[in-house]
Design a protein around this motif. Sequence first.
Motif, PDB file in Angstrom:
ATOM      1  N   ALA A 251       0.828  -1.211   0.000  1.00  0.00           N
ATOM      2  CA  ALA A 251       0.000   0.000   0.000  1.00  0.00           C
ATOM      3  C   ALA A 251       0.859   1.255   0.000  1.00  0.00           C
ATOM      4  CB  ALA A 251      -0.940  -0.008   1.201  1.00  0.00           C
ATOM      5  N   SER A 252       1.980   1.230   0.709  1.00  0.00           N
ATOM      6  CA  SER A 252       2.838   2.414   0.780  1.00  0.00           C
ATOM      7  C   SER A 252       3.549   2.695  -0.542  1.00  0.00           C
ATOM      8  CB  SER A 252       3.874   2.264   1.896  1.00  0.00           C
ATOM      9  OG  SER A 252       4.843   1.298   1.558  1.00  0.00           O
ATOM     10  N   ALA A 253       3.685   1.665  -1.378  1.00  0.00           N
ATOM     11  CA  ALA A 253       4.375   1.827  -2.668  1.00  0.00           C
ATOM     12  C   ALA A 253       3.410   1.708  -3.840  1.00  0.00           C
ATOM     13  CB  ALA A 253       5.471   0.771  -2.799  1.00  0.00           C
ATOM     14  N   TRP A 254       2.108   1.697  -3.552  1.00  0.00           N
ATOM     15  CA  TRP A 254       1.086   1.404  -4.562  1.00  0.00           C
ATOM     16  C   TRP A 254       1.228   2.308  -5.777  1.00  0.00           C
ATOM     17  CZ3 TRP A 254      -1.433  -2.772  -5.227  1.00  0.00           C
ATOM     18  CH2 TRP A 254      -2.563  -2.819  -6.049  1.00  0.00           C
TER      19      TRP A 254
ATOM     20  N   ASP B 287       3.243   2.035  -9.346  1.00  0.00           N
ATOM     21  CA  ASP B 287       4.152   1.402 -10.293  1.00  0.00           C
ATOM     22  C   ASP B 287       4.586   0.033  -9.758  1.00  0.00           C
ATOM     23  OD1 ASP B 287       6.271   0.610 -11.923  1.00  0.00           O
ATOM     24  OD2 ASP B 287       7.197   2.582 -11.955  1.00  0.00           O
ATOM     25  N   PRO B 288       4.400  -1.047 -10.537  1.00  0.00           N
ATOM     26  CA  PRO B 288       4.820  -2.375 -10.075  1.00  0.00           C
ATOM     27  C   PRO B 288       6.302  -2.432  -9.678  1.00  0.00           C
ATOM     28  CG  PRO B 288       3.418  -2.607 -11.988  1.00  0.00           C
ATOM     29  CD  PRO B 288       3.691  -1.126 -11.826  1.00  0.00           C
ATOM     30  N   ALA B 289       7.153  -1.672 -10.350  1.00  0.00           N
ATOM     31  CA  ALA B 289       8.575  -1.676  -9.996  1.00  0.00           C
ATOM     32  C   ALA B 289       8.787  -1.093  -8.601  1.00  0.00           C
ATOM     33  CB  ALA B 289       9.389  -0.897 -11.026  1.00  0.00           C
ATOM     34  N   ASP B 290       8.017  -0.065  -8.238  1.00  0.00           N
ATOM     35  CA  ASP B 290       8.121   0.509  -6.895  1.00  0.00           C
ATOM     36  C   ASP B 290       7.659  -0.491  -5.844  1.00  0.00           C
ATOM     37  OD1 ASP B 290       9.030   2.879  -8.017  1.00  0.00           O
ATOM     38  OD2 ASP B 290       7.066   3.862  -7.921  1.00  0.00           O
ATOM     39  N   ILE B 291       6.602  -1.230  -6.161  1.00  0.00           N
ATOM     40  CA  ILE B 291       6.100  -2.256  -5.241  1.00  0.00           C
ATOM     41  C   ILE B 291       7.157  -3.348  -5.072  1.00  0.00           C
ATOM     42  CG2 ILE B 291       4.330  -4.017  -4.868  1.00  0.00           C
ATOM     43  CD1 ILE B 291       2.419  -2.172  -6.527  1.00  0.00           C
ATOM     44  N   THR B 292       7.740  -3.782  -6.186  1.00  0.00           N
ATOM     45  CA  THR B 292       8.792  -4.806  -6.138  1.00  0.00           C
ATOM     46  C   THR B 292       9.933  -4.355  -5.247  1.00  0.00           C
ATOM     47  OG1 THR B 292       8.246  -5.595  -8.356  1.00  0.00           O
ATOM     48  CG2 THR B 292      10.440  -6.138  -7.512  1.00  0.00           C
ATOM     49  N   ASN B 293      10.416  -3.143  -5.471  1.00  0.00           N
ATOM     50  CA  ASN B 293      11.539  -2.633  -4.671  1.00  0.00           C
ATOM     51  C   ASN B 293      11.192  -2.573  -3.190  1.00  0.00           C
ATOM     52  OD1 ASN B 293      13.208  -2.357  -6.890  1.00  0.00           O
ATOM     53  ND2 ASN B 293      12.603  -0.248  -7.265  1.00  0.00           N
ATOM     54  N   ALA B 294       9.979  -2.134  -2.873  1.00  0.00           N
ATOM     55  CA  ALA B 294       9.572  -2.043  -1.466  1.00  0.00           C
ATOM     56  C   ALA B 294       9.533  -3.421  -0.813  1.00  0.00           C
ATOM     57  CB  ALA B 294       8.221  -1.348  -1.361  1.00  0.00           C
ATOM     58  N   ILE B 295       8.980  -4.404  -1.524  1.00  0.00           N
ATOM     59  CA  ILE B 295       8.891  -5.766  -0.983  1.00  0.00           C
ATOM     60  C   ILE B 295      10.290  -6.363  -0.836  1.00  0.00           C
ATOM     61  CG2 ILE B 295       8.098  -8.119  -1.484  1.00  0.00           C
ATOM     62  CD1 ILE B 295       5.641  -6.814  -2.824  1.00  0.00           C
ATOM     63  N   TRP B 296      11.107  -6.196  -1.848  1.00  0.00           N
ATOM     64  CA  TRP B 296      12.474  -6.742  -1.822  1.00  0.00           C
ATOM     65  C   TRP B 296      13.275  -6.111  -0.684  1.00  0.00           C
ATOM     66  CZ3 TRP B 296      14.244 -10.886  -4.262  1.00  0.00           C
ATOM     67  CH2 TRP B 296      15.616 -11.125  -4.246  1.00  0.00           C
ATOM     68  N   ASN B 297      13.169  -4.780  -0.551  1.00  0.00           N
ATOM     69  CA  ASN B 297      13.911  -4.077   0.496  1.00  0.00           C
ATOM     70  C   ASN B 297      13.421  -4.444   1.896  1.00  0.00           C
ATOM     71  OD1 ASN B 297      15.559  -2.814  -1.363  1.00  0.00           O
ATOM     72  ND2 ASN B 297      14.260  -1.007  -1.511  1.00  0.00           N
ATOM     73  N   ALA B 298      12.172  -4.892   2.004  1.00  0.00           N
ATOM     74  CA  ALA B 298      11.634  -5.328   3.296  1.00  0.00           C
ATOM     75  C   ALA B 298      12.078  -6.751   3.652  1.00  0.00           C
ATOM     76  CB  ALA B 298      10.112  -5.243   3.289  1.00  0.00           C
ATOM     77  N   GLY B 299      12.774  -7.420   2.736  1.00  0.00           N
ATOM     78  CA  GLY B 299      13.344  -8.730   3.037  1.00  0.00           C
ATOM     79  C   GLY B 299      12.501  -9.926   2.658  1.00  0.00           C
ATOM     80  N   TYR B 300      11.512  -9.743   1.796  1.00  0.00           N
ATOM     81  CA  TYR B 300      10.696 -10.886   1.360  1.00  0.00           C
ATOM     82  C   TYR B 300      11.420 -11.647   0.263  1.00  0.00           C
ATOM     83  CZ  TYR B 300       6.743  -9.538   4.172  1.00  0.00           C
ATOM     84  OH  TYR B 300       5.918  -9.261   5.243  1.00  0.00           O
ATOM     85  N   ARG B 301      11.569 -12.966   0.480  1.00  0.00           N
ATOM     86  CA  ARG B 301      12.255 -13.833  -0.471  1.00  0.00           C
ATOM     87  C   ARG B 301      11.546 -15.177  -0.524  1.00  0.00           C
ATOM     88  NH1 ARG B 301      14.379  -9.528  -0.298  1.00  0.00           N
ATOM     89  NH2 ARG B 301      16.571  -8.991  -0.318  1.00  0.00           N
TER      90      ARG B 301
ATOM     91  N   ASN C  82      -4.898  -6.963 -12.903  1.00  0.00           N
ATOM     92  CA  ASN C  82      -6.295  -7.343 -12.676  1.00  0.00           C
ATOM     93  C   ASN C  82      -7.091  -6.148 -12.168  1.00  0.00           C
ATOM     94  OD1 ASN C  82      -5.911 -10.081 -13.348  1.00  0.00           O
ATOM     95  ND2 ASN C  82      -5.032 -10.443 -11.333  1.00  0.00           N
ATOM     96  N   GLU C  83      -8.246  -5.941 -12.757  1.00  0.00           N
ATOM     97  CA  GLU C  83      -9.102  -4.844 -12.329  1.00  0.00           C
ATOM     98  C   GLU C  83      -9.628  -5.130 -10.925  1.00  0.00           C
ATOM     99  OE1 GLU C  83     -12.915  -2.421 -14.009  1.00  0.00           O
ATOM    100  OE2 GLU C  83     -11.375  -3.176 -15.367  1.00  0.00           O
ATOM    101  N   GLY C  84      -9.686  -4.113 -10.117  1.00  0.00           N
ATOM    102  CA  GLY C  84     -10.180  -4.261  -8.759  1.00  0.00           C
ATOM    103  C   GLY C  84      -9.167  -4.846  -7.796  1.00  0.00           C
ATOM    104  N   ILE C  85      -7.931  -4.941  -8.228  1.00  0.00           N
ATOM    105  CA  ILE C  85      -6.898  -5.504  -7.359  1.00  0.00           C
ATOM    106  C   ILE C  85      -6.594  -4.516  -6.233  1.00  0.00           C
ATOM    107  CG2 ILE C  85      -4.886  -4.618  -8.628  1.00  0.00           C
ATOM    108  CD1 ILE C  85      -5.157  -8.153  -7.237  1.00  0.00           C
ATOM    109  N   THR C  86      -6.334  -5.041  -5.075  1.00  0.00           N
ATOM    110  CA  THR C  86      -6.008  -4.226  -3.909  1.00  0.00           C
ATOM    111  C   THR C  86      -4.643  -4.645  -3.378  1.00  0.00           C
ATOM    112  OG1 THR C  86      -6.985  -5.792  -2.339  1.00  0.00           O
ATOM    113  CG2 THR C  86      -8.464  -4.095  -3.274  1.00  0.00           C
ATOM    114  N   PRO C  87      -4.031  -3.821  -2.547  1.00  0.00           N
ATOM    115  CA  PRO C  87      -2.768  -4.241  -1.933  1.00  0.00           C
ATOM    116  C   PRO C  87      -2.892  -5.567  -1.180  1.00  0.00           C
ATOM    117  CG  PRO C  87      -3.021  -1.883  -1.678  1.00  0.00           C
ATOM    118  CD  PRO C  87      -4.314  -2.399  -2.249  1.00  0.00           C
ATOM    119  N   ALA C  88      -4.015  -5.795  -0.510  1.00  0.00           N
ATOM    120  CA  ALA C  88      -4.202  -7.056   0.221  1.00  0.00           C
ATOM    121  C   ALA C  88      -4.238  -8.257  -0.728  1.00  0.00           C
ATOM    122  CB  ALA C  88      -5.483  -7.002   1.049  1.00  0.00           C
ATOM    123  N   LYS C  89      -4.873  -8.097  -1.877  1.00  0.00           N
ATOM    124  CA  LYS C  89      -4.921  -9.191  -2.852  1.00  0.00           C
ATOM    125  C   LYS C  89      -3.548  -9.450  -3.450  1.00  0.00           C
ATOM    126  CE  LYS C  89      -9.792  -8.673  -4.019  1.00  0.00           C
ATOM    127  NZ  LYS C  89     -10.762  -8.276  -5.046  1.00  0.00           N
TER     128      LYS C  89
END
Length: 105
Positions: A13-16, A18-32, A83-90
């Motif tokens: 949600a904080s990076a919602w 651009d998909p690249a921004d979301i990727t960077n946020a998740i990667w930087n948070a340590g998700y692997r 996907n239309e209607g996609i949310t950060p939780a989904k």
Amino acid sequence: MINNSFHLTQIIASAWGDPADITNAIWNAGYRKPEREAEDIAILTIEIMEGIPDEAPCSERPKNLNDILTMELNNIIFDATWNEGITPAKVAGVILRNGYRREIK
């Protein structure tokens, strides 16, 4: 998994946007994803490299394993956010279903 899901949803949600921004946020948070066999990494590398156009400059091509793994995550996020209607939780659910977990260091 609920804590991971809530934490991951907050990051997304904080990076919602651009998909690249979301990727960077998740990667930087340590998700692997858990470590994989060498053969699986080789197949993943081939799949990622096949998706890069020949015209792409060298600066946009993966240079190491972290780049390959980040591109794998980015592809998952890119597909999920179309996907239309996609949310950060989904999106968080898609990431977790694909085997990503937060590495605590």
